[in-house]
Scaffold this active site. Structure first.
Site, mmCIF file in Angstrom:
data_model
loop_
_atom_site.group_PDB
_atom_site.id
_atom_site.type_symbol
_atom_site.label_atom_id
_atom_site.label_comp_id
_atom_site.label_asym_id
_atom_site.label_seq_id
_atom_site.Cartn_x
_atom_site.Cartn_y
_atom_site.Cartn_z
ATOM 1 N N HIS A 162 107.517 -35.039 50.866
ATOM 2 C CA HIS A 162 106.535 -34.121 51.455
ATOM 3 C C HIS A 162 105.277 -34.095 50.592
ATOM 4 O O HIS A 162 105.244 -34.681 49.516
ATOM 5 C CB HIS A 162 107.127 -32.721 51.651
ATOM 6 C CG HIS A 162 107.432 -31.984 50.385
ATOM 7 N ND1 HIS A 162 108.432 -32.363 49.516
ATOM 8 C CD2 HIS A 162 106.873 -30.865 49.835
ATOM 9 C CE1 HIS A 162 108.484 -31.515 48.503
ATOM 10 N NE2 HIS A 162 107.536 -30.603 48.664
ATOM 11 N N HIS A 200 103.443 -31.937 48.797
ATOM 12 C CA HIS A 200 103.069 -31.119 47.632
ATOM 13 C C HIS A 200 102.746 -31.981 46.410
ATOM 14 O O HIS A 200 103.387 -32.995 46.158
ATOM 15 C CB HIS A 200 104.184 -30.120 47.306
ATOM 16 C CG HIS A 200 104.244 -28.993 48.296
ATOM 17 N ND1 HIS A 200 105.356 -28.232 48.508
ATOM 18 C CD2 HIS A 200 103.285 -28.504 49.147
ATOM 19 C CE1 HIS A 200 105.104 -27.311 49.445
ATOM 20 N NE2 HIS A 200 103.851 -27.467 49.845
ATOM 21 N N ASP A 228 103.203 -31.720 43.253
ATOM 22 C CA ASP A 228 104.215 -32.021 42.226
ATOM 23 C C ASP A 228 105.232 -33.065 42.703
ATOM 24 O O ASP A 228 106.166 -33.409 41.969
ATOM 25 C CB ASP A 228 104.915 -30.742 41.736
ATOM 26 C CG ASP A 228 105.726 -30.046 42.810
ATOM 27 O OD1 ASP A 228 105.266 -30.007 43.968
ATOM 28 O OD2 ASP A 228 106.816 -29.535 42.496
ATOM 29 N N HIS A 229 105.019 -33.597 43.915
ATOM 30 C CA HIS A 229 105.851 -34.697 44.427
ATOM 31 C C HIS A 229 105.034 -35.961 44.681
ATOM 32 O O HIS A 229 105.597 -37.025 44.895
ATOM 33 C CB HIS A 229 106.551 -34.280 45.728
ATOM 34 C CG HIS A 229 107.506 -33.138 45.532
ATOM 35 N ND1 HIS A 229 108.862 -33.272 45.663
ATOM 36 C CD2 HIS A 229 107.284 -31.842 45.168
ATOM 37 C CE1 HIS A 229 109.447 -32.107 45.399
ATOM 38 N NE2 HIS A 229 108.509 -31.226 45.098
ATOM 39 N N HIS A 277 110.074 -26.276 54.742
ATOM 40 C CA HIS A 277 109.344 -26.102 53.485
ATOM 41 C C HIS A 277 107.898 -26.539 53.706
ATOM 42 O O HIS A 277 106.951 -25.828 53.343
ATOM 43 C CB HIS A 277 110.027 -26.929 52.402
ATOM 44 C CG HIS A 277 109.331 -26.914 51.077
ATOM 45 N ND1 HIS A 277 109.276 -25.807 50.276
ATOM 46 C CD2 HIS A 277 108.648 -27.892 50.416
ATOM 47 C CE1 HIS A 277 108.583 -26.094 49.175
ATOM 48 N NE2 HIS A 277 108.195 -27.351 49.244
ATOM 49 N N ASP A 290 112.409 -30.658 48.632
ATOM 50 C CA ASP A 290 112.389 -29.215 48.369
ATOM 51 C C ASP A 290 112.984 -28.423 49.532
ATOM 52 O O ASP A 290 112.633 -27.257 49.738
ATOM 53 C CB ASP A 290 110.950 -28.738 48.133
ATOM 54 C CG ASP A 290 110.438 -29.100 46.749
ATOM 55 O OD1 ASP A 290 111.207 -29.649 45.951
ATOM 56 O OD2 ASP A 290 109.249 -28.823 46.486
ATOM 57 N N HIS A 344 114.330 -30.214 42.087
ATOM 58 C CA HIS A 344 114.053 -29.236 41.025
ATOM 59 C C HIS A 344 115.344 -28.744 40.376
ATOM 60 O O HIS A 344 116.394 -28.700 41.018
ATOM 61 C CB HIS A 344 113.315 -28.005 41.582
ATOM 62 C CG HIS A 344 111.889 -28.262 41.940
ATOM 63 N ND1 HIS A 344 110.862 -28.157 41.026
ATOM 64 C CD2 HIS A 344 111.314 -28.617 43.109
ATOM 65 C CE1 HIS A 344 109.714 -28.424 41.629
ATOM 66 N NE2 HIS A 344 109.955 -28.709 42.900
HETATM 67 ZN ZN LIG Z 1 107.364 -28.654 47.722
#
Ligand SMILES: [Zn+2]
Length: 259
Positions: A55, A57, A59-60, A114, A131, A169
């Site tokens: 996805h 975001h 941090d990915h 998410h 996530d 995570h």
């Molecule tokens: Zn995420």
């Protein structure tokens, strides 16, 4: 099948690295940061053949640009319906990802909630779920809907119980604290909390997680359990019927009154 190991990134992300026997080419899942990936590839003399994104975001996805610069021919797989610069192979439900150096393929599941276009990669007995599901919990609902997230978690719950869930995570201890708040008498949650504390104190990751354990300890997969229903109704101060209403109450409870 792959050998799968985590590369820690940021405070609590895991970037999963997929390697097949005796081949220096590997894939990584959700490289939010290029630095730890590049360091690991260099120290283990590996070459990056593919990036798998779940996805949008940051941090990915934040490492894609530098990894592409270092490995210009890398294939970058990711959801077709999310704004992610650098994707070379956009994916939708049912697509197969055939990594060129590996006989096993991965199948794409669309699991929105998410984010609106979140996907997962399913292999033989495993799922890279980004996530969406975490050990003992689940992701927050950002640009998807509560109904989408509830349906996506139910879809994961229908997989074979021995499926290993590779989430992105290390949130297990925090999640199990909430699970204990919902089900104080659930011995499986208490035992898992203790086992997780041991793993973390020894510096071990608490994931991947086994679906059979999630079904016993993760409140977001236990919306049909009478104790979970009673606790959610008590928090919401009203009767709740149906999976979406139950899920929404649990998610809102954790968002507002726990984290
Ligand atoms: Zn995420």
């Amino acid at each position: 099948m792959f050998n799968i190991t985590p590369t820690p990134a940021f405070a609590d992300n895991y970037i999963w690295l997929l390697k097949s026997e005796q081949n220096p080419e590997v894939a990584v899942v959700d490289p939010g940061d290029a630095t730890p990936v590049l360091e690991r590839l260099q120290s283990e003399q590996l070459s990056l053949g593919a990036i798998l994104i779940t996805h949008h975001h940051h941090d990915h996805t934040g490492g894609i640009r530098r990894l592409k610069a270092a490995f210009p021919h890398v294939r970058v797989y990711g959801p077709a319906d999310e704004p992610i610069p650098g994707i070379t192979h956009p994916l939708t439900e049912g697509d197969e990802v055939q990594l060129p150096w590996c006989s096993d393929s991965l199948r794409v599941f669309e699991i929105p909630g998410h984010t609106a276009g979140h996907i997962a990669y399913a292999g033989d007995g495993l799922l890279f779920c980004g996530d969406t599901l975490f050990a003992g919990g689940c992701g927050r609902v950002f640009d998807g809907t509560m109904a989408q997230m509830a349906a996506s978690l139910q879809r994961i719950a229908q997989l074979p119980e021995e499926t290993l869930l590779y989430c992105a995570h290390e949130y297990t201890q925090d999640n199990l604290g909430f699970a204990q708040l919902v089900e104080p008498e659930n011995q499986a949650i208490a035992a898992r909390q203790e086992a997780t504390r041991m793993m973390r104190s020894q510096g071990q990751p608490s994931v991947p997680s086994l679906l059979s354990l999630e079904l016993k300890t993760n409140p977001f997969l236990r919306t049909q359990n009478p104790t979970v229903i009673a606790a959610a109704e008590q928090w919401a101060k009203k009767p709740l019927s149906g999976n979406v209403a139950l899920f929404s109450a649990l998610r809102s409870w954790k968002d507002r009154d726990y984290d």
